[in-house]
Design a protein around this motif. Structure first.
Motif, PDB file in Angstrom:
ATOM      1  N   ALA A   3      31.159  22.337   2.310  1.00 17.02           N
ATOM      2  CA  ALA A   3      30.988  23.046   3.585  1.00 17.02           C
ATOM      3  C   ALA A   3      29.948  22.333   4.447  1.00 17.02           C
ATOM      4  CB  ALA A   3      30.550  24.490   3.326  1.00 17.02           C
ATOM      5  N   ASP A   4      28.890  21.846   3.815  1.00 19.35           N
ATOM      6  CA  ASP A   4      27.848  21.096   4.528  1.00 19.35           C
ATOM      7  C   ASP A   4      28.416  19.761   5.011  1.00 19.35           C
ATOM      8  OD1 ASP A   4      25.257  20.507   5.463  1.00 19.35           O
ATOM      9  OD2 ASP A   4      24.648  19.625   3.546  1.00 19.35           O
ATOM     10  N   ARG A   5      29.087  19.031   4.129  1.00 18.66           N
ATOM     11  CA  ARG A   5      29.587  17.681   4.479  1.00 18.66           C
ATOM     12  C   ARG A   5      30.693  17.741   5.518  1.00 18.66           C
ATOM     13  NH1 ARG A   5      29.163  15.894  -1.855  1.00 18.66           N
ATOM     14  NH2 ARG A   5      26.926  16.257  -1.861  1.00 18.66           N
ATOM     15  N   LEU A   6      31.446  18.810   5.551  1.00 20.04           N
ATOM     16  CA  LEU A   6      32.506  18.918   6.561  1.00 20.04           C
ATOM     17  C   LEU A   6      31.920  19.027   7.964  1.00 20.04           C
ATOM     18  CD1 LEU A   6      35.103  21.188   4.719  1.00 20.04           C
ATOM     19  CD2 LEU A   6      35.400  18.786   5.377  1.00 20.04           C
ATOM     20  N   ASP A   7      30.611  19.204   8.060  1.00 20.22           N
ATOM     21  CA  ASP A   7      29.966  19.262   9.381  1.00 20.22           C
ATOM     22  C   ASP A   7      29.303  17.940   9.757  1.00 20.22           C
ATOM     23  OD1 ASP A   7      29.488  20.771  11.714  1.00 20.22           O
ATOM     24  OD2 ASP A   7      27.423  21.141  11.110  1.00 20.22           O
ATOM     25  N   LEU A   8      29.614  16.870   9.031  1.00 20.21           N
ATOM     26  CA  LEU A   8      28.989  15.580   9.339  1.00 20.21           C
ATOM     27  C   LEU A   8      29.410  15.022  10.695  1.00 20.21           C
ATOM     28  CD1 LEU A   8      29.045  13.787   5.875  1.00 20.21           C
ATOM     29  CD2 LEU A   8      27.025  14.293   7.262  1.00 20.21           C
ATOM     30  N   GLY A   9      30.523  15.516  11.219  1.00 23.03           N
ATOM     31  CA  GLY A   9      30.980  15.054  12.536  1.00 23.03           C
ATOM     32  C   GLY A   9      29.920  15.240  13.609  1.00 23.03           C
ATOM     33  N   ARG A  10      29.024  16.213  13.421  1.00 26.98           N
ATOM     34  CA  ARG A  10      27.990  16.476  14.436  1.00 26.98           C
ATOM     35  C   ARG A  10      27.030  15.312  14.581  1.00 26.98           C
ATOM     36  NH1 ARG A  10      25.797  17.912   9.786  1.00 26.98           N
ATOM     37  NH2 ARG A  10      23.548  18.179   9.542  1.00 26.98           N
ATOM     38  N   VAL A  11      26.918  14.468  13.530  1.00 26.58           N
ATOM     39  CA  VAL A  11      26.046  13.303  13.632  1.00 26.58           C
ATOM     40  C   VAL A  11      26.877  12.006  13.653  1.00 26.58           C
ATOM     41  CG1 VAL A  11      23.944  14.339  12.697  1.00 26.58           C
ATOM     42  CG2 VAL A  11      25.640  13.396  11.112  1.00 26.58           C
ATOM     43  N   GLY A  12      28.149  12.139  14.014  1.00 30.92           N
ATOM     44  CA  GLY A  12      28.993  10.959  14.203  1.00 30.92           C
ATOM     45  C   GLY A  12      29.519  10.342  12.928  1.00 30.92           C
ATOM     46  N   VAL A  13      29.502  11.094  11.822  1.00 30.78           N
ATOM     47  CA  VAL A  13      30.029  10.584  10.555  1.00 30.78           C
ATOM     48  C   VAL A  13      31.299  11.350  10.217  1.00 30.78           C
ATOM     49  CG1 VAL A  13      29.571  10.322   8.081  1.00 30.78           C
ATOM     50  CG2 VAL A  13      27.715  10.020   9.728  1.00 30.78           C
ATOM     51  N   ILE A  14      32.370  10.634   9.927  1.00 26.16           N
ATOM     52  CA  ILE A  14      33.614  11.310   9.552  1.00 26.16           C
ATOM     53  C   ILE A  14      33.516  11.717   8.081  1.00 26.16           C
ATOM     54  CG2 ILE A  14      36.104  11.020   9.232  1.00 26.16           C
ATOM     55  CD1 ILE A  14      35.969   8.993  11.571  1.00 26.16           C
ATOM     56  N   PRO A  15      33.694  13.021   7.782  1.00 32.31           N
ATOM     57  CA  PRO A  15      33.603  13.451   6.379  1.00 32.31           C
ATOM     58  C   PRO A  15      34.622  12.714   5.505  1.00 32.31           C
ATOM     59  CG  PRO A  15      33.672  15.350   7.860  1.00 32.31           C
ATOM     60  CD  PRO A  15      33.977  14.133   8.691  1.00 32.31           C
ATOM     61  N   SER A  16      34.163  12.192   4.365  1.00 33.11           N
ATOM     62  CA  SER A  16      35.054  11.410   3.507  1.00 33.11           C
ATOM     63  C   SER A  16      35.657  12.285   2.409  1.00 33.11           C
ATOM     64  CB  SER A  16      34.257  10.281   2.855  1.00 33.11           C
ATOM     65  OG  SER A  16      34.999   9.730   1.799  1.00 33.11           O
ATOM     66  N   PRO A  17      36.986  12.164   2.209  1.00 31.05           N
ATOM     67  CA  PRO A  17      37.605  12.904   1.100  1.00 31.05           C
ATOM     68  C   PRO A  17      37.030  12.483  -0.253  1.00 31.05           C
ATOM     69  CG  PRO A  17      39.222  11.488   2.231  1.00 31.05           C
ATOM     70  CD  PRO A  17      37.947  11.404   3.004  1.00 31.05           C
ATOM     71  N   ASP A  18      36.501  11.254  -0.327  1.00 31.96           N
ATOM     72  CA  ASP A  18      35.939  10.760  -1.592  1.00 31.96           C
ATOM     73  C   ASP A  18      34.650  11.483  -1.982  1.00 31.96           C
ATOM     74  OD1 ASP A  18      37.991   8.977  -1.612  1.00 31.96           O
ATOM     75  OD2 ASP A  18      36.800   7.318  -0.814  1.00 31.96           O
ATOM     76  N   PHE A  19      34.047  12.173  -1.038  1.00 28.04           N
ATOM     77  CA  PHE A  19      32.809  12.889  -1.340  1.00 28.04           C
ATOM     78  C   PHE A  19      32.982  14.399  -1.256  1.00 28.04           C
ATOM     79  CE2 PHE A  19      31.285   8.654  -0.538  1.00 28.04           C
ATOM     80  CZ  PHE A  19      30.355   8.498  -1.558  1.00 28.04           C
ATOM     81  N   MET A  20      34.215  14.844  -1.447  1.00 30.49           N
ATOM     82  CA  MET A  20      34.481  16.283  -1.490  1.00 30.49           C
ATOM     83  C   MET A  20      34.600  16.720  -2.948  1.00 30.49           C
ATOM     84  SD  MET A  20      34.531  17.648   1.486  1.00 30.49           S
ATOM     85  CE  MET A  20      33.745  16.650   2.738  1.00 30.49           C
ATOM     86  N   ASN A  21      34.216  17.945  -3.205  1.00 26.88           N
ATOM     87  CA  ASN A  21      34.249  18.503  -4.556  1.00 26.88           C
ATOM     88  C   ASN A  21      35.398  19.461  -4.793  1.00 26.88           C
ATOM     89  OD1 ASN A  21      31.661  17.879  -6.314  1.00 26.88           O
ATOM     90  ND2 ASN A  21      31.001  17.945  -4.175  1.00 26.88           N
ATOM     91  N   THR A  22      36.006  19.983  -3.718  1.00 23.23           N
ATOM     92  CA  THR A  22      37.079  20.959  -3.887  1.00 23.23           C
ATOM     93  C   THR A  22      38.380  20.378  -3.326  1.00 23.23           C
ATOM     94  OG1 THR A  22      36.745  22.000  -1.716  1.00 23.23           O
ATOM     95  CG2 THR A  22      35.430  22.860  -3.548  1.00 23.23           C
TER      96      THR A  22
END
Ligand code: FE2
Ligand code: FE2
Length: 155
Positions: free
Chosen positions: A124-143
């Protein structure tokens, strides 16, 4: 014995926002926490997680950040803050409380966990990385749902 689980989110929000050291619009501030909570609710709709832990994580994990740059211990302080309010603004059974503490403490220091509830917090935290210009990576998801959303670049 069933231990009580509850949270007065209105009072919790007022208290956590009131003590926050940054301006409430900062990249780790209240608007981020709201989005993390929203992402957590989406993840919880598709994953068997403890939704109260995920929502509490959203409000505590960055609550003790002191700057937007380097503050490696902010998660640990957020966890301690949560512990200090247990029984006053929310309550959880001991196992769930330990998950909340672990998720807050390690949300930047560790990438992966076998626990779906903790994993949903971090996704949930990482899916908000777009706010700092980073595209959330599927490789760093846990679910699985977090991976699915990240693959679609839907956030
Ligand atoms: Fe953080
Ligand atoms: Fe965060």
């Amino acid at each position: 014995m069933n231990e009580p689980r509850w949270c007065d989110f209105e009072r919790l929000e007022a208290l956590v926002v009131g003590q926050f050291k940054e301006e409430a619009g900062g990249v780790h501030g209240v608007s981020h926490w709201r989005r993390v909570e929203q992402h957590g609710l989406w993840l919880a709709s598709r994953t068997d997680v403890d939704v109260l832990v995920v929502r509490l994580f959203a409000w505590f994990h960055d609550s003790k950040r002191e700057n937007d740059y380097t503050d490696p211990d902010h998660g640990k302080r957020g966890a301690e803050f949560a512990r200090s309010l247990r029984g006053q603004l929310f309550d959880l059974d001991d196992d769930a409380m330990e998950k909340l503490v672990y998720a807050c403490t390690w949300h930047t220091g560790r990438d992966f966990t076998d626990d779906l509830t903790i994993g949903a917090c971090w996704d949930a935290d990482r899916l908000d990385l777009g706010r700092v210009g980073v595209i959330p990576s599927p490789d760093f998801m846990n679910t699985p749902f977090g991976r699915e959303v990240a693959k679609l670049r839907a956030l």
